[in-house]
Enzyme design. Structure first.
Site, mmCIF file in Angstrom:
data_model
loop_
_atom_site.group_PDB
_atom_site.id
_atom_site.type_symbol
_atom_site.label_atom_id
_atom_site.label_comp_id
_atom_site.label_asym_id
_atom_site.label_seq_id
_atom_site.Cartn_x
_atom_site.Cartn_y
_atom_site.Cartn_z
ATOM 1 N N ASP A 164 4.845 7.439 0.558
ATOM 2 C CA ASP A 164 6.206 7.262 0.024
ATOM 3 C C ASP A 164 7.256 7.538 1.109
ATOM 4 O O ASP A 164 6.986 8.232 2.079
ATOM 5 C CB ASP A 164 6.398 8.203 -1.182
ATOM 6 C CG ASP A 164 7.572 7.791 -2.044
ATOM 7 O OD1 ASP A 164 8.054 6.638 -1.912
ATOM 8 O OD2 ASP A 164 8.025 8.620 -2.854
ATOM 9 N N ASN A 177 6.296 -0.914 -9.254
ATOM 10 C CA ASN A 177 7.144 -1.346 -8.131
ATOM 11 C C ASN A 177 7.723 -2.754 -8.323
ATOM 12 O O ASN A 177 8.638 -3.153 -7.593
ATOM 13 C CB ASN A 177 6.377 -1.264 -6.797
ATOM 14 C CG ASN A 177 6.170 0.148 -6.291
ATOM 15 O OD1 ASN A 177 5.173 0.456 -5.643
ATOM 16 N ND2 ASN A 177 7.114 1.044 -6.566
ATOM 17 N N TRP A 178 7.227 -3.498 -9.339
ATOM 18 C CA TRP A 178 7.807 -4.819 -9.628
ATOM 19 C C TRP A 178 9.259 -4.712 -10.073
ATOM 20 O O TRP A 178 9.959 -5.715 -10.152
ATOM 21 C CB TRP A 178 6.993 -5.550 -10.705
ATOM 22 C CG TRP A 178 5.604 -5.901 -10.281
ATOM 23 C CD1 TRP A 178 4.451 -5.353 -10.762
ATOM 24 C CD2 TRP A 178 5.196 -6.869 -9.304
ATOM 25 N NE1 TRP A 178 3.357 -5.913 -10.138
ATOM 26 C CE2 TRP A 178 3.789 -6.852 -9.238
ATOM 27 C CE3 TRP A 178 5.893 -7.751 -8.458
ATOM 28 C CZ2 TRP A 178 3.057 -7.671 -8.380
ATOM 29 C CZ3 TRP A 178 5.155 -8.569 -7.605
ATOM 30 C CH2 TRP A 178 3.762 -8.521 -7.568
ATOM 31 N N GLY A 212 11.596 3.539 2.498
ATOM 32 C CA GLY A 212 12.985 3.120 2.329
ATOM 33 C C GLY A 212 13.946 4.195 2.817
ATOM 34 O O GLY A 212 14.900 3.917 3.556
ATOM 35 N N ARG A 213 13.668 5.452 2.448
ATOM 36 C CA ARG A 213 14.554 6.548 2.873
ATOM 37 C C ARG A 213 14.547 6.701 4.386
ATOM 38 O O ARG A 213 15.560 6.967 5.016
ATOM 39 C CB ARG A 213 14.135 7.865 2.206
ATOM 40 C CG ARG A 213 14.740 8.024 0.825
ATOM 41 C CD ARG A 213 14.067 9.116 0.054
ATOM 42 N NE ARG A 213 12.831 8.643 -0.540
ATOM 43 C CZ ARG A 213 11.960 9.435 -1.174
ATOM 44 N NH1 ARG A 213 12.202 10.727 -1.265
ATOM 45 N NH2 ARG A 213 10.877 8.923 -1.714
ATOM 46 N N TRP A 214 13.374 6.524 4.977
ATOM 47 C CA TRP A 214 13.262 6.618 6.433
ATOM 48 C C TRP A 214 14.178 5.586 7.095
ATOM 49 O O TRP A 214 14.930 5.897 8.011
ATOM 50 C CB TRP A 214 11.809 6.391 6.862
ATOM 51 C CG TRP A 214 11.598 6.461 8.340
ATOM 52 C CD1 TRP A 214 11.301 7.570 9.076
ATOM 53 C CD2 TRP A 214 11.697 5.368 9.266
ATOM 54 N NE1 TRP A 214 11.205 7.237 10.407
ATOM 55 C CE2 TRP A 214 11.446 5.894 10.551
ATOM 56 C CE3 TRP A 214 11.981 4.004 9.139
ATOM 57 C CZ2 TRP A 214 11.453 5.107 11.704
ATOM 58 C CZ3 TRP A 214 12.001 3.215 10.277
ATOM 59 C CH2 TRP A 214 11.736 3.769 11.543
ATOM 60 N N SER A 241 2.657 -0.083 -6.534
ATOM 61 C CA SER A 241 2.303 0.322 -7.896
ATOM 62 C C SER A 241 2.682 -0.770 -8.894
ATOM 63 O O SER A 241 3.509 -1.644 -8.597
ATOM 64 C CB SER A 241 3.015 1.628 -8.264
ATOM 65 O OG SER A 241 4.358 1.364 -8.619
HETATM 66 C C1 IPE Z 1 4.715 5.555 -5.397
HETATM 67 O O1 IPE Z 1 5.970 5.543 -4.814
HETATM 68 C C2 IPE Z 1 4.056 4.219 -5.185
HETATM 69 C C3 IPE Z 1 3.643 3.935 -3.813
HETATM 70 C C4 IPE Z 1 3.726 4.749 -2.801
HETATM 71 C C5 IPE Z 1 3.076 2.629 -3.599
HETATM 72 P P1 IPE Z 1 7.278 5.179 -5.667
HETATM 73 O O2 IPE Z 1 8.415 5.188 -4.717
HETATM 74 O O3 IPE Z 1 7.060 3.915 -6.417
HETATM 75 O O4 IPE Z 1 7.333 6.385 -6.678
HETATM 76 P P2 IPE Z 1 8.534 6.953 -7.552
HETATM 77 O O5 IPE Z 1 9.253 5.766 -8.150
HETATM 78 O O6 IPE Z 1 9.438 7.709 -6.620
HETATM 79 O O7 IPE Z 1 7.886 7.841 -8.559
HETATM 80 C C1 IPE Z 2 6.813 3.612 -0.404
HETATM 81 O O1 IPE Z 2 8.104 3.720 0.089
HETATM 82 C C2 IPE Z 2 6.303 2.196 -0.360
HETATM 83 C C3 IPE Z 2 6.273 1.517 -1.663
HETATM 84 C C4 IPE Z 2 6.456 2.091 -2.812
HETATM 85 C C5 IPE Z 2 6.047 0.083 -1.653
HETATM 86 P P1 IPE Z 2 9.370 3.477 -0.828
HETATM 87 O O2 IPE Z 2 9.770 2.043 -0.713
HETATM 88 O O3 IPE Z 2 9.139 3.942 -2.208
HETATM 89 O O4 IPE Z 2 10.444 4.374 -0.111
HETATM 90 P P2 IPE Z 2 11.554 5.287 -0.815
HETATM 91 O O5 IPE Z 2 10.836 6.209 -1.757
HETATM 92 O O6 IPE Z 2 12.480 4.357 -1.518
HETATM 93 O O7 IPE Z 2 12.191 6.009 0.310
HETATM 94 MG MG MG Z 3 9.420 5.742 -3.147
#
Ligand code: IPE
Ligand code: IPE
Ligand code: MG
Length: 264
Positions: free
Chosen positions: A42, A90-91, A45-47, A87
């Site tokens: 995880d 994530n959709w 995006g924040r990075w 996940s």
């Molecule tokens: C968990 O991360 C899913 C993956 C790393 C693929 P998310 O970013 O989807 O989790 P939440 O929404 O913060 O719980």
């Molecule tokens: C994890 O990073 C990758 C996926 C869930 C696809 P994120 O995209 O969830 O990154 P944050 O949590 O928004 O920083």
């Molecule tokens: Mg995330």
């Protein structure tokens, strides 16, 4: 999108597994290593946002970290590594991010194939197929088929994976078996259910690592992680590296796992 991998014919031979002496130098020993590590990768995006970059650049950096950590786990003698890539929830993300993520996944599957084969890894994917594009499904299948005879670490990607969907699918499979007369309700045991999960035949994870600091499991392997040790770092996935992995493993090695019993 440009290729992320060096050409296959320039790849050197696979790096050797670490010797017990090397493991000791890292503060580890083979007997106290997790057999199966599952990682919630995880914070991509924040990075990216923290450096003023578009989110997708975080995902791209994340792929490079995947490459390093897969190789490192294999050298450390880990038997299985399961990576949460996408996940079923994530959709909900914006269409453009979804499109770029799927392109990146397809690129990863193509580019990493020679590396997966070179390292003798057994590749598999868990999750629902519905919703995934033809290209992604084709490339997943190719690597799965080509790596079938391999004997090294199992590398399992959780893609379009959600634990609740998985449990629903397993419950449906059990119900169907009962309806067809292949199974009596009394034969529905923990083993019977586990045999119908996407992870059938895999050992349960011993260690779950989550990056980017959230203290939750986000629908990941709910059944399978019943007795897994949890290890969370505030570092985002693109900043995760070998040293952080080794600290997680040292910490795991010092834990007292009781499985509901008493300390040995
Ligand atoms: C968990 O991360 C899913 C993956 C790393 C693929 P998310 O970013 O989807 O989790 P939440 O929404 O913060 O719980
Ligand atoms: C994890 O990073 C990758 C996926 C869930 C696809 P994120 O995209 O969830 O990154 P944050 O949590 O928004 O920083
Ligand atoms: Mg995330």
């Amino acid at each position: 999108m440009a290729s992320l991998a060096p050409p296959a014919d320039t790849l050197p031979t696979a790096p050797a597994p670490y010797s017990p002496a090397e493991l000791e130098q890292f503060g580890l020993c083979a007997e106290r290593m997790p057999q199966h590590i599952a990682i919630i990768m995880d914070g991509n995006g924040r990075w990216a946002q923290a450096q003023g970059l578009p989110r997708i650049e975080g995902h791209q950096r994340g792929v490079l970290v995947v490459r390093d950590i897969v190789e490192e786990c294999s050298r450390l003698g880990v038997k299985q590594l399961t990576l949460y890539c996408f996940s079923s929830e994530n959709w909900k993300r914006p269409e453009l991010e979804l499109k770029l993520l799927m392109e990146l996944l397809e690129r990863y599957l193509i580019d990493e194939r020679p590396e997966i084969l070179r390292q003798n890894l057994q590749f598999s994917v868990i999750g629902r197929r519905e919703g995934l594009g033809e290209g992604v499904l084709r490339e997943m299948q190719r690597t799965t088929d080509l790596s079938r005879g391999n004997t090294g670490m199992r590398l399992c990607l959780a893609v379009n994976y959600g634990s609740r969907c998985e449990l629903v699918d397993a419950a449906r499979a059990l119900a169907e078996d009962v309806k067809q007369g292949r199974l009596n309700p009394e034969e529905i045991t923990e083993e019977a259910l586990a045999d119908r999960l996407y992870t059938a035949g895999m050992p349960d994870p011993d260690l779950v690592i989550r990056t980017a600091g959230e203290l939750r499991v986000s629908n990941f392997l709910l059944w399978q992680i019943s007795y897994a040790e949890l290890w969370v770092t505030s570092l985002c996935w693109p900043d995760f590296d070998r040293e952080v992995l080794l600290s997680a493993l040292r910490d795991f090695g010092s834990r007292n796992r009781r499985f509901g019993g008493l300390s040995s």
